[in-house]
Design a protein around this motif. Structure first.
Motif, PDB file in Angstrom:
ATOM      1  N   PHE A   1       0.816  -1.344   0.031  1.00 20.77           N
ATOM      2  CA  PHE A   1       0.021  -0.001   0.002  1.00 20.77           C
ATOM      3  C   PHE A   1       0.861   1.188  -0.011  1.00 20.77           C
ATOM      4  N   LEU A   2       1.758   1.204   1.036  1.00 20.73           N
ATOM      5  CA  LEU A   2       2.878   2.380   1.025  1.00 20.73           C
ATOM      6  C   LEU A   2       3.740   2.477  -0.353  1.00 20.73           C
ATOM      7  N   GLU A   3       4.079   1.350  -0.958  1.00 22.43           N
ATOM      8  CA  GLU A   3       4.673   1.558  -2.150  1.00 22.43           C
ATOM      9  C   GLU A   3       3.794   2.050  -3.204  1.00 22.43           C
ATOM     10  N   LEU A   4       2.537   1.834  -3.372  1.00 21.16           N
ATOM     11  CA  LEU A   4       1.542   2.366  -4.405  1.00 21.16           C
ATOM     12  C   LEU A   4       1.455   3.815  -4.279  1.00 21.16           C
ATOM     13  N   LEU A   5       1.379   4.436  -2.859  1.00 16.84           N
ATOM     14  CA  LEU A   5       1.319   5.491  -2.999  1.00 16.84           C
ATOM     15  C   LEU A   5       2.469   6.333  -3.218  1.00 16.84           C
ATOM     16  N   ALA A   6       3.637   5.763  -2.802  1.00 16.17           N
ATOM     17  CA  ALA A   6       5.124   6.496  -3.318  1.00 16.17           C
ATOM     18  C   ALA A   6       5.017   6.724  -4.722  1.00 16.17           C
ATOM     19  N   GLN A   7       4.414   5.756  -5.543  1.00 16.80           N
ATOM     20  CA  GLN A   7       4.475   5.659  -6.928  1.00 16.80           C
ATOM     21  C   GLN A   7       3.366   6.685  -7.574  1.00 16.80           C
ATOM     22  N   ASN A   8       2.301   7.193  -6.843  1.00 14.57           N
ATOM     23  CA  ASN A   8       1.325   7.775  -7.184  1.00 14.57           C
ATOM     24  C   ASN A   8       1.330   9.127  -6.366  1.00 14.57           C
ATOM     25  N   PRO A   9       1.809  10.365  -6.714  1.00 15.68           N
ATOM     26  CA  PRO A   9       1.858  11.686  -5.836  1.00 15.68           C
ATOM     27  C   PRO A   9       0.326  12.051  -5.740  1.00 15.68           C
ATOM     28  N   GLU A  10      -0.563  12.019  -6.870  1.00 12.00           N
ATOM     29  CA  GLU A  10      -1.954  12.380  -6.895  1.00 12.00           C
ATOM     30  C   GLU A  10      -2.533  11.657  -5.733  1.00 12.00           C
ATOM     31  N   MET A  11      -2.613  10.369  -5.797  1.00  5.67           N
ATOM     32  CA  MET A  11      -3.155   9.533  -4.883  1.00  5.67           C
ATOM     33  C   MET A  11      -2.734   9.588  -3.759  1.00  5.67           C
ATOM     34  N   LYS A  12      -1.451   9.716  -3.440  1.00  7.98           N
ATOM     35  CA  LYS A  12      -1.079   9.962  -2.037  1.00  7.98           C
ATOM     36  C   LYS A  12      -1.633  11.269  -1.422  1.00  7.98           C
ATOM     37  N   ALA A  13      -1.678  12.283  -2.345  1.00  6.82           N
ATOM     38  CA  ALA A  13      -2.393  13.465  -1.840  1.00  6.82           C
ATOM     39  C   ALA A  13      -3.766  13.460  -1.512  1.00  6.82           C
ATOM     40  N   THR A  14      -4.657  12.640  -1.971  1.00  7.64           N
ATOM     41  CA  THR A  14      -5.810  12.434  -1.870  1.00  7.64           C
ATOM     42  C   THR A  14      -6.139  11.860  -0.570  1.00  7.64           C
ATOM     43  N   VAL A  15      -5.238  10.774  -0.299  1.00 11.48           N
ATOM     44  CA  VAL A  15      -5.288   9.951   0.938  1.00 11.48           C
ATOM     45  C   VAL A  15      -4.675  10.748   2.225  1.00 11.48           C
ATOM     46  N   GLN A  16      -3.767  11.758   1.933  1.00 14.19           N
ATOM     47  CA  GLN A  16      -3.395  12.333   2.938  1.00 14.19           C
ATOM     48  C   GLN A  16      -4.501  13.566   3.533  1.00 14.19           C
ATOM     49  N   ALA A  17      -5.152  13.985   2.422  1.00 10.16           N
ATOM     50  CA  ALA A  17      -6.419  14.800   2.893  1.00 10.16           C
ATOM     51  C   ALA A  17      -7.009  14.220   3.747  1.00 10.16           C
ATOM     52  N   ARG A  18      -7.707  13.020   3.328  1.00  8.88           N
ATOM     53  CA  ARG A  18      -8.687  12.335   4.216  1.00  8.88           C
ATOM     54  C   ARG A  18      -8.004  12.093   5.561  1.00  8.88           C
ATOM     55  N   PHE A  19      -6.899  11.761   5.662  1.00  6.11           N
ATOM     56  CA  PHE A  19      -6.001  11.678   6.970  1.00  6.11           C
ATOM     57  C   PHE A  19      -5.990  12.776   7.988  1.00  6.11           C
ATOM     58  N   ARG A  20      -6.050  13.809   7.291  1.00 15.25           N
ATOM     59  CA  ARG A  20      -6.285  15.163   8.201  1.00 15.25           C
ATOM     60  C   ARG A  20      -7.600  15.330   8.564  1.00 15.25           C
ATOM     61  N   ASP A  21      -8.611  15.095   7.834  1.00 19.16           N
ATOM     62  CA  ASP A  21      -9.939  15.098   7.940  1.00 19.16           C
ATOM     63  C   ASP A  21     -10.482  14.233   9.239  1.00 19.16           C
ATOM     64  N   GLN A  22      -9.688  12.924   9.111  1.00 19.74           N
ATOM     65  CA  GLN A  22     -10.023  11.993  10.320  1.00 19.74           C
ATOM     66  C   GLN A  22      -9.108  12.349  11.521  1.00 19.74           C
ATOM     67  N   ILE A  23      -8.047  13.010  11.488  1.00 21.11           N
ATOM     68  CA  ILE A  23      -7.423  13.681  12.589  1.00 21.11           C
ATOM     69  C   ILE A  23      -8.379  14.612  13.310  1.00 21.11           C
ATOM     70  N   GLU A  24      -8.923  15.532  12.686  1.00 14.79           N
ATOM     71  CA  GLU A  24      -9.680  16.625  13.175  1.00 14.79           C
ATOM     72  C   GLU A  24     -10.923  16.094  13.733  1.00 14.79           C
ATOM     73  N   GLN A  25     -11.547  14.937  13.372  1.00 18.06           N
ATOM     74  CA  GLN A  25     -12.518  14.341  13.900  1.00 18.06           C
ATOM     75  C   GLN A  25     -12.148  13.531  15.049  1.00 18.06           C
ATOM     76  N   ARG A  26     -10.997  13.102  15.050  1.00 17.69           N
ATOM     77  CA  ARG A  26     -10.727  12.433  16.583  1.00 17.69           C
ATOM     78  C   ARG A  26     -10.230  13.501  17.434  1.00 17.69           C
ATOM     79  N   LEU A  27      -9.857  14.616  17.153  1.00 16.79           N
ATOM     80  CA  LEU A  27      -9.337  15.526  18.136  1.00 16.79           C
ATOM     81  C   LEU A  27     -10.622  16.229  18.571  1.00 16.79           C
ATOM     82  N   LEU A  28     -11.748  16.272  17.789  1.00 20.60           N
ATOM     83  CA  LEU A  28     -13.109  16.703  18.291  1.00 20.60           C
ATOM     84  C   LEU A  28     -13.607  15.950  19.398  1.00 20.60           C
TER      85      LEU A  28
END
Length: 779
Positions: free
Chosen positions: A556-583
């Motif tokens: 999974f990590l290797e796939l993200l490393a090969q696809n910058p756009e896909m990695k950016a999408t996953v990281q954006a979702r990562f930030r949303d979940q962090i915000e929900q967790r902090l809330l």
């Protein structure tokens, strides 16, 4: 009739399988579409009616029956077969037809005294016994159902070799645990029979027998009137193999391969019925007719031939059934996983059709009752509702619709028919039966499910070839309710995709665990720690019985490393979940409310009724509206149920993602509409299986009343139902039906309970809306 024959029956009566059914049991005559060819009658009805018809027809047709003729050996000889009876007698035959089923003979206790009077291995009628002390031995569904039914009029003990009822269906597990907790049944866990002794008439207990148990605490003596041992049956496989018949593998569910004329690998030895993979009575009767006709030189086409020919008209005006079965077998891995007889049965339950190009096969958000197999042509999956032309193509040979089937959640995207499209639509029950019994089909469906979920949710835009490395690591994991999947500090080596069930993520906040996130079937979890490169920071727990597909983090990590756009999408979702967790961490009370809701079974709900106690004025308009909409029988009990803070969960159907009530419905009367409501059709036969299987007590067996209760009419004339009377107080002989909340499916205005609430206290929500409800304190 007129052909030389003998019917060897091991029992002193015909049709032992039906004979051993509980008295009054309703027997289905499925498949409904299949005509009956046998000379004897068979219509759906009670056990007694069917046995009476068969006994009468057997005498009328002068069938040569030998009772108490148990066959213990079949030997192939030059001129035919020699069949040896348990009595030592021998019968010679040119051809042999085995219709012995798969149940075998009831397994006995295997202890001294097992054949004493009042020890039985079958229960015909639980109401036949009253005021007795009865011991039920066993921990399966039959033992549980017997114990609970007997407890109405008797003192009942149940003996379980283990410390839980792990083999039982979820509904029966809840049923027996509730009976034990309420003191209706006494359970002897970690115990097994050691000996049964006959007691003298003047024994202090007044009982005729004493069962000694070998338990974890030592010897336990249970004086009793009766012992009912439900220990399964001795399989027929050893006997069948001794006849020279071969099985394809060692799987206990495997059946021998047979030819289109039901002949086994032993020439002249034929197999019909459940042993050939056809467990339905009507099918076995038809096969018996066909095989005899073939043996006697009067070959006939199978009874399903005209039906299949009609189904195959989607391909050709005059189809050759056998040729098209060959084609289908080559077109799809799912169809190739079945033998010819299983494939015919599978197709009988399915629909083959050719939709016009551009037709919407289902919409995003619909609940699915079927899976589709593409025989030819293609379909398009709508990737963006705002841009209907943006489609992902699925080619011939593949399946689609499996995500909703497996997860129990709504369809994730609309699907549009493409050019030259021919499809097989497989009903939910038929597909679930196939993947539960066929490892090859299950493995294929799980792989497709995993790949689709990854490309839909985790790494959108990835191609099949890119996902292969991740999918190849997939492992199926099963967890009991409340079982931890991982804990803080564990290594972050995997991502989990939820196949069925639901999962909570929690963390220690102050002195208690707080639920921070909830994930339903079809979603994934565990990716945050993988992306962050840290050990587990939360506890992942199965909210209910859950299956996950575990995927290795490295590809999974290797796939993200090969696809910058896909990695950016996953990281954006990562930030949303962090915000929900902090809330959630800043407001631990929300987590406590979430914990309460999940504890009340809303972790598997798709539409549940909640009442805000701060707004509820106890007017009972919700119950009255429910009764008025459903034949004067309310499917809602507002007062019952648990409350936490201002959130109340009344006794009302949750419309589970995988409805427990659907699991064992003989007439297949329970269905889910595209809008999500689980409803019961008028074809309900009143067997009560759904009531027993529901762990939330929201299904009742009752009789619909044509008129509303009236106090004066009841007092003055004794007519009509008494106000407040229980729906179980039905007239003798009345036909019972299962009743439950159906979300007022046909009602355009929606659920009557919600509409009738004058204060807005009643709301209906799904798990995805939990956080919204919690954020406003239930309002």
């Amino acid at each position: 009739m007129g052909d030389s024959h003998v019917l060897l029956e091991a029992q002193p009566h015909l049709s032992n399988t039906i004979f051993r059914y509980q008295k009054g049991k309703h027997v289905m005559a499925e498949p409904n579409v299949l005509p009956l060819r046998a000379s004897t009658g068979f219509d759906a009805g009670t056990r007694e009616k069917i046995l009476d018809v068969w006994n009468t027809d057997t005498a009328r047709l002068k069938v040569n029956v030998r009772h108490r003729a148990e066959v213990v050996k079949i030997e192939k000889q030059d001129a035919g077969f020699a069949l040896t009876m348990a009595s030592g007698d021998t019968v010679l035959a040119e051809k042999v037809v085995l219709g012995i089923g798969v149940q075998g003979n009831p397994r006995k206790m295997g202890v001294p005294g097992e054949d004493l009077p009042n020890i039985q291995y079958q229960l015909d009628d639980p109401d036949e016994y009253k005021g007795e002390t009865i011991v039920v031995i066993g921990a399966g569904d039959a033992a549980i159902e017997n114990a609970v039914a007997l407890a109405r009029n008797n003192t009942v003990h149940i003996v379980n070799r283990k410390n839980e009822f792990s083999r039982a269906k979820d509904g029966n597990n809840s049923l027996i645990l509730n009976a034990i907790e309420q003191g209706k049944v006494r359970c002897h866990y970690n115990s097994s029979p050691e000996v049964v002794e006959k007691l003298e008439a003047d024994h202090a207990s007044g009982k005729p027998m004493l069962l000694r148990l070998n338990s974890k605490e030592g010897a336990v003596d249970v004086p009793c009137d009766r012992i009912i041992a439900r220990l399964g049956a001795t399989p027929q496989r050893a006997f069948v193999e001794s006849c020279g018949i071969q099985f394809p593998n060692q799987d206990p569910a495997a059946v021998p391969a047979v030819s289109p004329t039901y002949e086994s690998n032993v020439p002249g030895l034929y197999i019909i019925g459940a042993l050939a993979g056809y467990p339905l009575i009507k099918q076995a009767m038809n096969q018996g007719y066909e095989v005899v006709e073939f043996i006697c030189g009067r070959p006939v086409a199978p009874a399903d031939e005209p039906i299949l020919r009609e189904k195959f008209s989607a391909f050709s005006a005059n189809p050759d059934v056998e040729a098209f079965l060959d084609v289908l077998n080559r077109r799809s891995p799912v169809l190739a996983a079945m033998n010819r007889l299983q494939l015919r049965e599978f197709l009988l339950e399915s629909r083959i059709f050719s939709p016009p190009i551009g037709e919407t096969l289902y919409k995003e958000g619909d609940y699915g009752n079927s899976v589709f197999i593409i025989v030819s042509g293609e379909v398009g999956v709508q990737l963006d509702p705002a841009d209907p032309a943006k489609l992902r193509t699925i080619k011939a040979g593949r399946i689609f619709g499996e995500m909703a089937l497996i997860s129990g959640r709504p369809r994730s995207a609309a699907v549009i028919a493409g050019k030259d499209c021919v499809l097989i639509e497989v009903p939910r029950r038929a597909m679930l039966k196939l993947i539960s019994a066929n490892d090859r089909a299950r493995a294929y469906v799980d792989r497709v499910f995993t790949q689709r979920a990854l490309e839909r949710y985790l790494v959108p835009g990835a191609e099949d070839a890119q996902l292969k490395a991740i999918v190849d690591t997939a492992q199926l994991c099963q967890f009991k309710a409340k079982e931890a999947i991982y804990n803080p500090g564990d290594a972050s080596e995997h991502i989990h995709l939820i196949r069925s069930g639901s999962v909570t993520l929690s963390a220690r906040v102050g002195t208690r665990d707080v639920v921070l996130q909830y994930h339903a079937a079809g979603q994934y979890f565990g990716e945050l720690d993988v992306i962050a490169g840290s050990s587990r920071s939360q506890t992942a727990t199965a909210a209910i019985k859950t299956e996950t597909i575990r995927l290795d983090a490295k590809p999974f990590l290797e796939l993200l490393a090969q696809n910058p756009e896909m990695k950016a999408t996953v990281q954006a979702r990562f930030r949303d979940q962090i915000e929900q967790r902090l809330l959630m961490e800043r407001d631990p009370e929300r987590g406590a409310r979430m914990h309460f809701l999940l504890g009340e079974g809303l972790g598997e709900a798709t539409d549940a009724l909640l009442i805000d106690e701060a707004l509820c004025i106890r007017c009972d308009q919700c119950e009255k509206a429910c009764a008025a909409t459903h034949g004067n029988v309310s499917r809602l009990d507002r007062e019952a149920g648990a409350t936490f803070d201002n959130l109340h969960v009344p006794t009302s159907c949750r419309h589970c993602e995988h409805p427990h009530c659907m699991k064992d419905c003989p007439p297949d009367a329970i269905h889910r509409s595209p809008n999500g409501e689980v409803f019961i059709q008028n074809t309900c036969i009143g067997c009560g299986n759904c009531e027993r299987n529901c762990p939330y007590g929201v299904i009742q067996m009752g009789v619909q009343s044509p008129e509303a209760p009236s106090l004066w009419r009841w007092l003055l004339f004794g007519k009509g139902p008494a106000p407040g009377s229980d729906i179980h107080d039905y007239p003798k002989g009345a036909i019972k039906k299962a009743v439950k909340c159906d979300m007022c499916g046909p009602r355009e205005a929606g659920p009557a309970c919600v509409q009738a609430c004058p204060t807005g206290a009643a709301i209906r929500v799904g798990p995805e809306e939990f956080f919204e409800v919690l954020s406003r304190g239930g309002r």
